[in-house]
Design an enzyme around this catalytic site. Structure first.
Site, mmCIF file in Angstrom:
data_model
loop_
_atom_site.group_PDB
_atom_site.id
_atom_site.type_symbol
_atom_site.label_atom_id
_atom_site.label_comp_id
_atom_site.label_asym_id
_atom_site.label_seq_id
_atom_site.Cartn_x
_atom_site.Cartn_y
_atom_site.Cartn_z
ATOM 1 N N ARG A 107 1.004 -1.142 0.063
ATOM 2 C CA ARG A 107 -0.071 0.199 -0.014
ATOM 3 C C ARG A 107 0.949 1.266 0.096
ATOM 4 O O ARG A 107 1.864 1.159 0.669
ATOM 5 C CB ARG A 107 -1.033 -0.043 1.305
ATOM 6 C CG ARG A 107 -2.184 -0.865 1.046
ATOM 7 C CD ARG A 107 -1.710 -2.133 1.002
ATOM 8 N NE ARG A 107 -3.084 -3.121 1.353
ATOM 9 C CZ ARG A 107 -3.016 -4.449 1.525
ATOM 10 N NH1 ARG A 107 -1.975 -5.006 1.019
ATOM 11 N NH2 ARG A 107 -4.073 -5.116 1.297
ATOM 12 N N HIS A 119 -0.219 -2.492 -4.681
ATOM 13 C CA HIS A 119 0.555 -3.228 -5.714
ATOM 14 C C HIS A 119 0.387 -2.815 -7.224
ATOM 15 O O HIS A 119 0.109 -3.335 -8.226
ATOM 16 C CB HIS A 119 -0.560 -4.730 -5.882
ATOM 17 C CG HIS A 119 -0.592 -5.482 -4.650
ATOM 18 N ND1 HIS A 119 0.700 -5.242 -3.624
ATOM 19 C CD2 HIS A 119 -1.174 -6.447 -4.202
ATOM 20 C CE1 HIS A 119 0.291 -6.082 -2.650
ATOM 21 N NE2 HIS A 119 -0.800 -6.812 -2.932
ATOM 22 N N GLU A 157 5.608 -12.764 1.359
ATOM 23 C CA GLU A 157 6.513 -11.872 0.409
ATOM 24 C C GLU A 157 7.356 -10.912 0.756
ATOM 25 O O GLU A 157 7.296 -9.839 1.651
ATOM 26 C CB GLU A 157 5.203 -10.691 -0.017
ATOM 27 C CG GLU A 157 3.816 -11.586 -0.389
ATOM 28 C CD GLU A 157 2.643 -10.731 -0.131
ATOM 29 O OE1 GLU A 157 2.496 -9.591 -0.672
ATOM 30 O OE2 GLU A 157 1.626 -11.066 0.189
ATOM 31 N N HIS A 195 4.442 -12.677 -5.360
ATOM 32 C CA HIS A 195 3.143 -13.272 -4.623
ATOM 33 C C HIS A 195 2.767 -14.565 -4.323
ATOM 34 O O HIS A 195 1.468 -14.688 -4.723
ATOM 35 C CB HIS A 195 2.150 -12.286 -4.903
ATOM 36 C CG HIS A 195 1.047 -11.652 -3.775
ATOM 37 N ND1 HIS A 195 0.065 -12.739 -3.309
ATOM 38 C CD2 HIS A 195 0.859 -10.711 -3.146
ATOM 39 C CE1 HIS A 195 -0.593 -12.077 -2.461
ATOM 40 N NE2 HIS A 195 -0.193 -11.013 -2.279
#
Length: 344
Positions: A77, A102, A309, A172
């Site tokens: 974010r 993203h 991640e 991801h």
């Protein structure tokens, strides 16, 4: 081996690339530079694909959970969908409750990459992001290389920009060490090499605080069943309906540090992840239910996989106390993440 995987709406061909060695096999897709499968063996000698994914390009295009893809130009974010760099404010696409997530409207995970190099056990994907694409300054040239090793899989990132910009790249993939179709990962043991985590609000936006994990359900310094804490009333877990926060990896910046260990007693598979990135976003697939039918026509349930991640901290550009995600013109963006597999 390279085969056709379909065509983009604009007609660009998408390819499926299979790489293998004597220990492992992986399949990658040039759409999103996606890790489609990663095959190893369990403690009974059975072959297992431990990465969640889909069988068709259409399913990847229509899903919105970032299965296996490379996320960028800036993962996670960015608060208020804006940032300031060199005295100039840049406004990004708002796709996450007034924030940017993203990479924006069409991030790297939704683009068809080029295959730059390919060997039996490796493939390098390339993408060029034009200056001001998604309103990020600078033309970014990025390579992502997947290589199978004797112990697992290595990801290497190499990028350059024509202007100062921000870059934060991650993979991801969702892992289930009992096999992609095996159901929940709540019995998996997770160890995170982190004494601290980044506090975030209900919208997963940090306020700049870095808090100790001690005496909280965020403490995974010892191997802990994911299911033990994933339903906690602790605000950082309750707000996300499970784990979805960034842990601050112990170690020196820009060095290869152990990030986490994921283990399954059922399959005997132990996955150790090391990275040069400063953070680890752990997401326990809290909203996977309702995804399109996946590989082998499986319907993934919530927590069918866990995403581990390795990345810079979320919203780092807006917090001076976070490790920088600024890439200057003339500098090199170089990061790596290593996945090592053991079977007990």
């Amino acid at each position: 081996m390279i085969t056709n995987f379909g065509f983009m709406p604009d007609g660009k061909e998408v390819f499926l690339v299979e790489i293998k060695n004597e220990h492992f096999k992986a399949k990658l897709i040039s759409y999103g530079a996606i890790l489609n499968s990663f095959e190893t063996v369990d403690n009974k000698g059975n072959k297992l694909d431990i990465v969640l994914g889909f069988d068709t390009l259409e399913d990847y295009i229509l899903q919105d959970k970032c299965f296996g893809c490379i996320v960028g130009r800036c993962t996670n974010r960015i608060s208020n969908a804006s940032f300031k760099l060199n005295g100039e404010t840049y406004h990004l696409y708002k796709n996450n409750a007034g924030n940017s997530s993203h990479g924006g409207k069409v991030g790297f995970g939704k683009k068809a990459w080029d295959i730059k190099e390919h060997t039996e056990d490796s493939v390098t994907f390339h993408i060029t992001s034009p200056d001001m694409e998604e309103n990020y300054p600078g033309e970014l040239s990025l390579d992502v290389k997947y290589s199978l090793t004797s112990t697992g899989l290595k990801l290497e990132y190499l990028g350059y920009t024509s202007k100062d910009t921000i870059v934060n790249i991650t993979n991801h993939a969702y892992f289930n060490l009992n096999g992609h179709a095996a159901g929940t990962i709540e019995k998996h043991l997770l160890t995170i090499n982190a004494d601290n985590f980044v506090w975030a609000n209900e919208k997963t936006i940090p306020d700049g605080r870095i808090l100790p994990v001690a005496n909280t359900p965020m403490d995974f310094r010892e191997a802990t069943e994911i299911g033990k804490n994933v339903n906690s009333d602790y605000d950082q877990i309750k707000w996300a309906k499970g784990l979805d926060r960034n842990w601050c990896i112990n170690g020196n910046l820009h060095e290869l540090n152990k990030a986490c260990v994921l283990e399954s007693k059922e399959s005997g598979i132990k996955l150790t992840i090391s990275t040069s990135q400063p953070g680890l976003q752990v997401y326990t697939g809290n909203y996977l239910s309702g995804s399109r039918p996946a590989k082998e026509n499986v319907n993934y349930i919530d927590r069918a996989g866990v995403a581990l991640e390795c990345q810079g901290y979320p919203d780092a550009i807006n917090h001076e106390n976070f490790p920088s995600v600024v890439l200057r013109a003339g500098e090199e963006y170089r990061e790596e993440t290593v996945y090592e597999v053991e079977v007990k």
